[in-house]
Scaffold this motif. Structure first.
Motif, short mmCIF file in Angstrom:
data_model
loop_
_atom_site.label_atom_id
_atom_site.label_comp_id
_atom_site.label_asym_id
_atom_site.label_seq_id
_atom_site.Cartn_x
_atom_site.Cartn_y
_atom_site.Cartn_z
N VAL A 33 2.43 16.47 -3.62
CA VAL A 33 2.58 15.42 -2.62
C VAL A 33 3.52 15.90 -1.51
CG1 VAL A 33 3.43 13.08 -2.23
CG2 VAL A 33 2.16 13.61 -4.31
N HIS A 34 3.04 15.81 -0.27
CA HIS A 34 3.87 16.17 0.89
C HIS A 34 4.64 14.97 1.42
CE1 HIS A 34 2.88 20.32 1.92
NE2 HIS A 34 1.65 20.07 1.51
N SER A 35 3.97 13.83 1.52
CA SER A 35 4.63 12.65 2.08
C SER A 35 4.00 11.38 1.53
CB SER A 35 4.56 12.68 3.61
OG SER A 35 3.23 12.81 4.04
N VAL A 36 4.80 10.31 1.55
CA VAL A 36 4.37 8.99 1.11
C VAL A 36 4.91 7.98 2.10
CG1 VAL A 36 4.51 7.24 -0.71
CG2 VAL A 36 4.45 9.66 -1.32
N VAL A 37 4.05 7.06 2.52
CA VAL A 37 4.46 5.97 3.40
C VAL A 37 4.07 4.67 2.73
CG1 VAL A 37 4.12 4.89 5.65
CG2 VAL A 37 4.14 7.38 5.48
N GLY A 38 5.02 3.78 2.57
CA GLY A 38 4.75 2.47 1.98
C GLY A 38 4.64 1.43 3.08
N THR A 39 3.61 0.59 3.00
CA THR A 39 3.40 -0.46 4.00
C THR A 39 3.04 -1.77 3.31
OG1 THR A 39 1.03 0.00 4.21
CG2 THR A 39 2.51 1.19 5.71
N ALA A 40 2.99 -2.83 4.09
CA ALA A 40 2.49 -4.10 3.58
C ALA A 40 1.04 -3.94 3.19
CB ALA A 40 2.65 -5.18 4.65
N GLY A 41 0.54 -4.78 2.33
CA GLY A 41 -0.81 -4.68 1.83
C GLY A 41 -1.89 -4.84 2.89
N ASN A 42 -1.56 -5.48 4.01
CA ASN A 42 -2.57 -5.68 5.04
C ASN A 42 -2.60 -4.57 6.10
OD1 ASN A 42 -0.17 -6.30 6.27
ND2 ASN A 42 -0.86 -8.22 7.17
N ALA A 43 -1.80 -3.53 5.95
CA ALA A 43 -1.82 -2.40 6.88
C ALA A 43 -2.98 -1.48 6.52
CB ALA A 43 -0.51 -1.63 6.82
N SER A 44 -3.82 -1.19 7.51
CA SER A 44 -4.98 -0.34 7.21
C SER A 44 -4.57 1.11 7.07
CB SER A 44 -6.04 -0.49 8.29
OG SER A 44 -5.57 0.02 9.51
N ASP A 45 -5.34 1.86 6.31
CA ASP A 45 -5.06 3.26 6.05
C ASP A 45 -5.03 4.08 7.33
OD1 ASP A 45 -4.98 2.74 3.34
OD2 ASP A 45 -7.06 3.32 3.02
N ASN A 88 0.85 -1.19 0.00
CA ASN A 88 0.00 0.00 0.00
C ASN A 88 0.88 1.23 0.00
OD1 ASN A 88 -2.53 -1.16 0.07
ND2 ASN A 88 -2.70 -1.10 2.29
N ALA A 89 0.47 2.24 -0.73
CA ALA A 89 1.12 3.54 -0.69
C ALA A 89 0.13 4.52 -0.07
CB ALA A 89 1.53 4.00 -2.07
N HIS A 90 0.47 5.07 1.07
CA HIS A 90 -0.36 6.06 1.76
C HIS A 90 0.24 7.42 1.41
CE1 HIS A 90 -1.94 2.68 4.10
NE2 HIS A 90 -0.69 2.27 4.12
N VAL A 91 -0.57 8.31 0.83
CA VAL A 91 -0.05 9.55 0.27
C VAL A 91 -0.78 10.75 0.85
CG1 VAL A 91 0.37 10.80 -1.89
CG2 VAL A 91 0.41 8.31 -1.88
N GLU A 92 -0.04 11.78 1.25
CA GLU A 92 -0.64 13.05 1.66
C GLU A 92 -0.42 14.05 0.55
OE1 GLU A 92 -0.45 16.66 4.88
OE2 GLU A 92 1.29 15.39 4.61
#
Length: 82
Positions: A14-26, A2-6
């Motif tokens: 885009v201010h920030s991006v956080v990459g997580t495993a696919g099962n991490a909730s937003d 998952n890519a969580h993007v602000e």
């Protein structure tokens, strides 16, 4: 993955991006995206309840998240003339 993007609402940058495993909730990554200057935060239905975790409480932010699709569908059935 998952890519969580602000993204800034005014400029679209885009201010920030956080990459997580696919099962991490937003909602668990919202605090990592904030840079401190936000007055309002908009998110999809995955961000419901974002103001409740301890890392987000007490912040002077207007939190807005989309309605879950199942609830939206139920509302349409209950409206007269729809």
């Amino acid at each position: 993955m998952n890519a969580h993007v602000e993204i800034d609402m005014a400029t679209g940058l885009v201010h920030s991006v956080v990459g997580t495993a696919g099962n991490a909730s937003d909602v668990t990554q919202a605090h990592a995206l904030l840079h401190g200057g936000e007055m309002a935060v908009l998110g999809d239905a995955g961000y419901q309840g974002v103001a409740k975790p301890p890392e987000n409480t007490g912040k002077a932010i207007d939190w807005h998240s989309a309605m879950r699709s199942g609830l939206r569908k139920a509302l349409k059935k209950n409206r007269p003339g729809v």
